[in-house]
Scaffold this motif. Structure first.
Motif, PDB file in Angstrom:
ATOM      1  N   ARG A 112     -66.712 -14.989 -58.295  1.00  0.00           N
ATOM      2  CA  ARG A 112     -66.212 -13.554 -59.040  1.00  0.00           C
ATOM      3  C   ARG A 112     -64.998 -13.361 -58.499  1.00  0.00           C
ATOM      4  NH1 ARG A 112     -67.102 -14.505 -63.388  1.00  0.00           N
ATOM      5  NH2 ARG A 112     -66.241 -12.276 -63.506  1.00  0.00           N
ATOM      6  N   LEU A 113     -64.727 -13.280 -57.178  1.00  0.00           N
ATOM      7  CA  LEU A 113     -63.855 -12.848 -56.654  1.00  0.00           C
ATOM      8  C   LEU A 113     -62.635 -13.717 -57.120  1.00  0.00           C
ATOM      9  CD1 LEU A 113     -64.794 -12.328 -52.946  1.00  0.00           C
ATOM     10  CD2 LEU A 113     -63.878 -10.465 -54.558  1.00  0.00           C
ATOM     11  N   PHE A 114     -62.500 -14.881 -57.242  1.00  0.00           N
ATOM     12  CA  PHE A 114     -61.391 -15.712 -57.872  1.00  0.00           C
ATOM     13  C   PHE A 114     -61.027 -15.219 -59.167  1.00  0.00           C
ATOM     14  CE2 PHE A 114     -59.996 -19.221 -60.431  1.00  0.00           C
ATOM     15  CZ  PHE A 114     -58.848 -19.636 -59.701  1.00  0.00           C
ATOM     16  N   HIS A 115     -62.140 -14.944 -60.130  1.00  0.00           N
ATOM     17  CA  HIS A 115     -61.918 -14.317 -61.378  1.00  0.00           C
ATOM     18  C   HIS A 115     -61.390 -13.019 -61.326  1.00  0.00           C
ATOM     19  CE1 HIS A 115     -63.037 -17.772 -63.620  1.00  0.00           C
ATOM     20  NE2 HIS A 115     -64.096 -17.874 -63.006  1.00  0.00           N
ATOM     21  N   GLY A 116     -61.752 -12.038 -60.547  1.00  0.00           N
ATOM     22  CA  GLY A 116     -61.449 -10.855 -60.148  1.00  0.00           C
ATOM     23  C   GLY A 116     -59.852 -10.801 -59.833  1.00  0.00           C
ATOM     24  N   ALA A 117     -59.411 -11.599 -58.860  1.00  0.00           N
ATOM     25  CA  ALA A 117     -58.226 -11.649 -58.478  1.00  0.00           C
ATOM     26  C   ALA A 117     -57.102 -12.138 -59.562  1.00  0.00           C
ATOM     27  CB  ALA A 117     -58.002 -12.630 -57.302  1.00  0.00           C
ATOM     28  N   ALA A 118     -57.430 -13.140 -60.195  1.00  0.00           N
ATOM     29  CA  ALA A 118     -56.818 -13.578 -61.293  1.00  0.00           C
ATOM     30  C   ALA A 118     -56.659 -12.548 -62.586  1.00  0.00           C
ATOM     31  CB  ALA A 118     -57.409 -14.739 -62.127  1.00  0.00           C
ATOM     32  N   GLU A 119     -57.556 -11.393 -62.711  1.00  0.00           N
ATOM     33  CA  GLU A 119     -57.527 -10.551 -63.574  1.00  0.00           C
ATOM     34  C   GLU A 119     -56.430  -9.576 -63.273  1.00  0.00           C
ATOM     35  OE1 GLU A 119     -61.057  -9.139 -65.019  1.00  0.00           O
ATOM     36  OE2 GLU A 119     -61.630 -11.000 -66.040  1.00  0.00           O
ATOM     37  N   MET A 120     -56.457  -9.280 -61.858  1.00  0.00           N
ATOM     38  CA  MET A 120     -55.821  -8.130 -61.187  1.00  0.00           C
ATOM     39  C   MET A 120     -54.305  -8.675 -61.182  1.00  0.00           C
ATOM     40  SD  MET A 120     -58.085  -6.710 -57.995  1.00  0.00           S
ATOM     41  CE  MET A 120     -59.455  -5.847 -58.118  1.00  0.00           C
ATOM     42  N   ARG A 121     -54.239  -9.873 -61.037  1.00  0.00           N
ATOM     43  CA  ARG A 121     -52.735 -10.505 -61.151  1.00  0.00           C
ATOM     44  C   ARG A 121     -52.414 -10.452 -62.390  1.00  0.00           C
ATOM     45  NH1 ARG A 121     -49.919 -16.267 -59.923  1.00  0.00           N
ATOM     46  NH2 ARG A 121     -47.995 -15.581 -59.630  1.00  0.00           N
ATOM     47  N   GLN A 122     -53.105 -10.681 -63.441  1.00  0.00           N
ATOM     48  CA  GLN A 122     -52.702 -10.535 -64.962  1.00  0.00           C
ATOM     49  C   GLN A 122     -52.324  -9.570 -65.276  1.00  0.00           C
ATOM     50  OE1 GLN A 122     -55.761 -12.478 -67.439  1.00  0.00           O
ATOM     51  NE2 GLN A 122     -54.670 -11.910 -69.335  1.00  0.00           N
ATOM     52  N   TYR A 123     -52.982  -8.274 -65.025  1.00  0.00           N
ATOM     53  CA  TYR A 123     -52.834  -6.756 -65.706  1.00  0.00           C
ATOM     54  C   TYR A 123     -52.050  -6.203 -64.571  1.00  0.00           C
ATOM     55  CZ  TYR A 123     -56.818  -8.172 -68.615  1.00  0.00           C
ATOM     56  OH  TYR A 123     -57.621  -8.857 -69.682  1.00  0.00           O
ATOM     57  N   GLY A 124     -51.619  -6.842 -63.482  1.00  0.00           N
ATOM     58  CA  GLY A 124     -50.567  -6.146 -62.588  1.00  0.00           C
ATOM     59  C   GLY A 124     -51.013  -4.971 -61.880  1.00  0.00           C
ATOM     60  N   GLU A 125     -52.412  -4.883 -61.584  1.00  0.00           N
ATOM     61  CA  GLU A 125     -53.015  -3.788 -61.075  1.00  0.00           C
ATOM     62  C   GLU A 125     -52.402  -3.653 -59.676  1.00  0.00           C
ATOM     63  OE1 GLU A 125     -57.653  -2.278 -59.771  1.00  0.00           O
ATOM     64  OE2 GLU A 125     -57.338  -3.916 -61.563  1.00  0.00           O
ATOM     65  N   GLN A 126     -52.225  -2.319 -59.475  1.00  0.00           N
ATOM     66  CA  GLN A 126     -51.492  -1.981 -58.128  1.00  0.00           C
ATOM     67  C   GLN A 126     -52.026  -0.603 -57.425  1.00  0.00           C
ATOM     68  OE1 GLN A 126     -47.640  -0.690 -59.742  1.00  0.00           O
ATOM     69  NE2 GLN A 126     -46.949  -2.883 -59.587  1.00  0.00           N
ATOM     70  N   THR A 127     -51.920  -0.402 -56.128  1.00  0.00           N
ATOM     71  CA  THR A 127     -52.330   0.562 -55.702  1.00  0.00           C
ATOM     72  C   THR A 127     -51.610   1.704 -56.006  1.00  0.00           C
ATOM     73  OG1 THR A 127     -50.851   0.272 -53.499  1.00  0.00           O
ATOM     74  CG2 THR A 127     -52.775  -0.692 -53.284  1.00  0.00           C
ATOM     75  N   MET A 128     -52.097   3.141 -55.716  1.00  0.00           N
ATOM     76  CA  MET A 128     -51.590   4.175 -56.483  1.00  0.00           C
ATOM     77  C   MET A 128     -50.337   4.665 -55.636  1.00  0.00           C
ATOM     78  SD  MET A 128     -53.634   7.535 -57.304  1.00  0.00           S
ATOM     79  CE  MET A 128     -54.411   7.029 -58.656  1.00  0.00           C
ATOM     80  N   VAL A 129     -50.086   4.702 -54.508  1.00  0.00           N
ATOM     81  CA  VAL A 129     -49.083   5.287 -53.742  1.00  0.00           C
ATOM     82  C   VAL A 129     -48.000   4.361 -53.386  1.00  0.00           C
ATOM     83  CG1 VAL A 129     -48.327   6.596 -51.583  1.00  0.00           C
ATOM     84  CG2 VAL A 129     -50.521   7.189 -52.770  1.00  0.00           C
ATOM     85  N   LEU A 130     -48.404   3.351 -52.987  1.00  0.00           N
ATOM     86  CA  LEU A 130     -47.600   2.070 -52.415  1.00  0.00           C
ATOM     87  C   LEU A 130     -46.942   1.171 -53.545  1.00  0.00           C
ATOM     88  CD1 LEU A 130     -48.610   1.423 -48.916  1.00  0.00           C
ATOM     89  CD2 LEU A 130     -46.704   3.041 -49.582  1.00  0.00           C
ATOM     90  N   ARG A 131     -48.029   1.043 -54.716  1.00  0.00           N
ATOM     91  CA  ARG A 131     -47.780   0.377 -55.946  1.00  0.00           C
ATOM     92  C   ARG A 131     -47.589  -1.225 -55.335  1.00  0.00           C
ATOM     93  NH1 ARG A 131     -48.993   3.246 -59.541  1.00  0.00           N
ATOM     94  NH2 ARG A 131     -48.026   2.538 -61.019  1.00  0.00           N
ATOM     95  N   LEU A 132     -48.508  -1.539 -54.312  1.00  0.00           N
ATOM     96  CA  LEU A 132     -48.712  -2.992 -53.916  1.00  0.00           C
ATOM     97  C   LEU A 132     -49.675  -3.651 -54.967  1.00  0.00           C
ATOM     98  CD1 LEU A 132     -49.394  -2.146 -49.967  1.00  0.00           C
ATOM     99  CD2 LEU A 132     -47.368  -3.042 -50.982  1.00  0.00           C
ATOM    100  N   PRO A 133     -49.172  -4.834 -55.352  1.00  0.00           N
ATOM    101  CA  PRO A 133     -50.017  -5.531 -56.177  1.00  0.00           C
ATOM    102  C   PRO A 133     -51.477  -5.906 -55.377  1.00  0.00           C
ATOM    103  CG  PRO A 133     -48.037  -6.687 -55.876  1.00  0.00           C
ATOM    104  CD  PRO A 133     -48.253  -5.507 -54.935  1.00  0.00           C
ATOM    105  N   ILE A 134     -52.665  -5.468 -56.000  1.00  0.00           N
ATOM    106  CA  ILE A 134     -53.886  -5.782 -55.390  1.00  0.00           C
ATOM    107  C   ILE A 134     -54.324  -7.025 -55.053  1.00  0.00           C
ATOM    108  CG2 ILE A 134     -56.514  -5.166 -55.670  1.00  0.00           C
ATOM    109  CD1 ILE A 134     -55.631  -2.569 -56.907  1.00  0.00           C
ATOM    110  N   TRP A 135     -53.858  -7.960 -56.038  1.00  0.00           N
ATOM    111  CA  TRP A 135     -54.101  -9.327 -56.096  1.00  0.00           C
ATOM    112  C   TRP A 135     -53.535 -10.153 -54.721  1.00  0.00           C
ATOM    113  CZ3 TRP A 135     -50.751 -13.311 -55.427  1.00  0.00           C
ATOM    114  CH2 TRP A 135     -49.540 -13.192 -56.046  1.00  0.00           C
TER     115      TRP A 135
END
Length: 172
Positions: free
Chosen positions: A119-142
């Motif tokens: 599940r972490l593998f799939h979650g990381a792939a989705e976070m990368r695909q959607y470009g999810e970032q932290t709120m302040v620093l805008r670091l890519p979560i993946w």
């Protein structure tokens, strides 16, 4: 018998040297991460007190660092038998029975770790695909998963090795 004699102790089993070395390496990465978080937190608090301006995104860095550290420590804990042990029923049982019970625990942990890895593998792939970032620093979560996924794979390998060791101990 004294209370100390009745207290159950973990029964760590031998694991391959390469596995122990990798677990030690990842535990070291977790330790360095904790040390970096500590230095950053103290620095941020000092800056907040002196200048009124903390390190931007310090809480985000602590969140990411905590996740990395926790996942890095899990394999080391597993191969050293450092997980929680409930010894109420096993205080007076034989070594074979204890190894069998620990093998059952290792099997359950292995199944959970494998599920989490998947599940972490799939979650990381989705976070990368959607470009999810932290709120302040805008670091890519993946990017934190670059360390977390291998740590989880190492936990799966560690659970497999300890399961085999406990099964061997139960047969002896």
């Amino acid at each position: 018998m004294s209370a100390e004699e009745l207290t159950e102790h973990a029964h760590p089993v031998a694991v391959p040297g390469w596995l122990a070395a990798l677990c030690r390496l990842f535990a070291g990465i977790g330790g360095v991460t904790l040390l970096a978080m500590m230095v950053m937190t103290v620095t941020s608090i000092l800056l907040r007190g002196v200048t009124g301006r903390p390190i931007p995104g310090d809480f985000e860095l602590v969140e990411v660092g905590s996740a990395i550290a926790i996942f890095c420590f899990l394999p080391w804990c597993q191969i050293n038998g450092g997980n929680v042990l409930v010894d109420f029923f096993t205080q007076k049982t034989s070594s074979r029975v204890n190894h069998l019970l620990e093998a059952i625990g290792d099997l359950l942990y292995l199944l959970i770790a494998a599920l989490l890895l998947w599940r972490l593998f799939h979650g990381a792939a989705e976070m990368r695909q959607y470009g999810e970032q932290t709120m302040v620093l805008r670091l890519p979560i993946w990017t934190s998963f670059v360390i977390i996924l291998p740590a989880m794979a190492l936990l799966v390998a560690s659970c497999t090795a300890t399961l085999a060791g406990h099964l061997k101990g139960a047969r002896a």
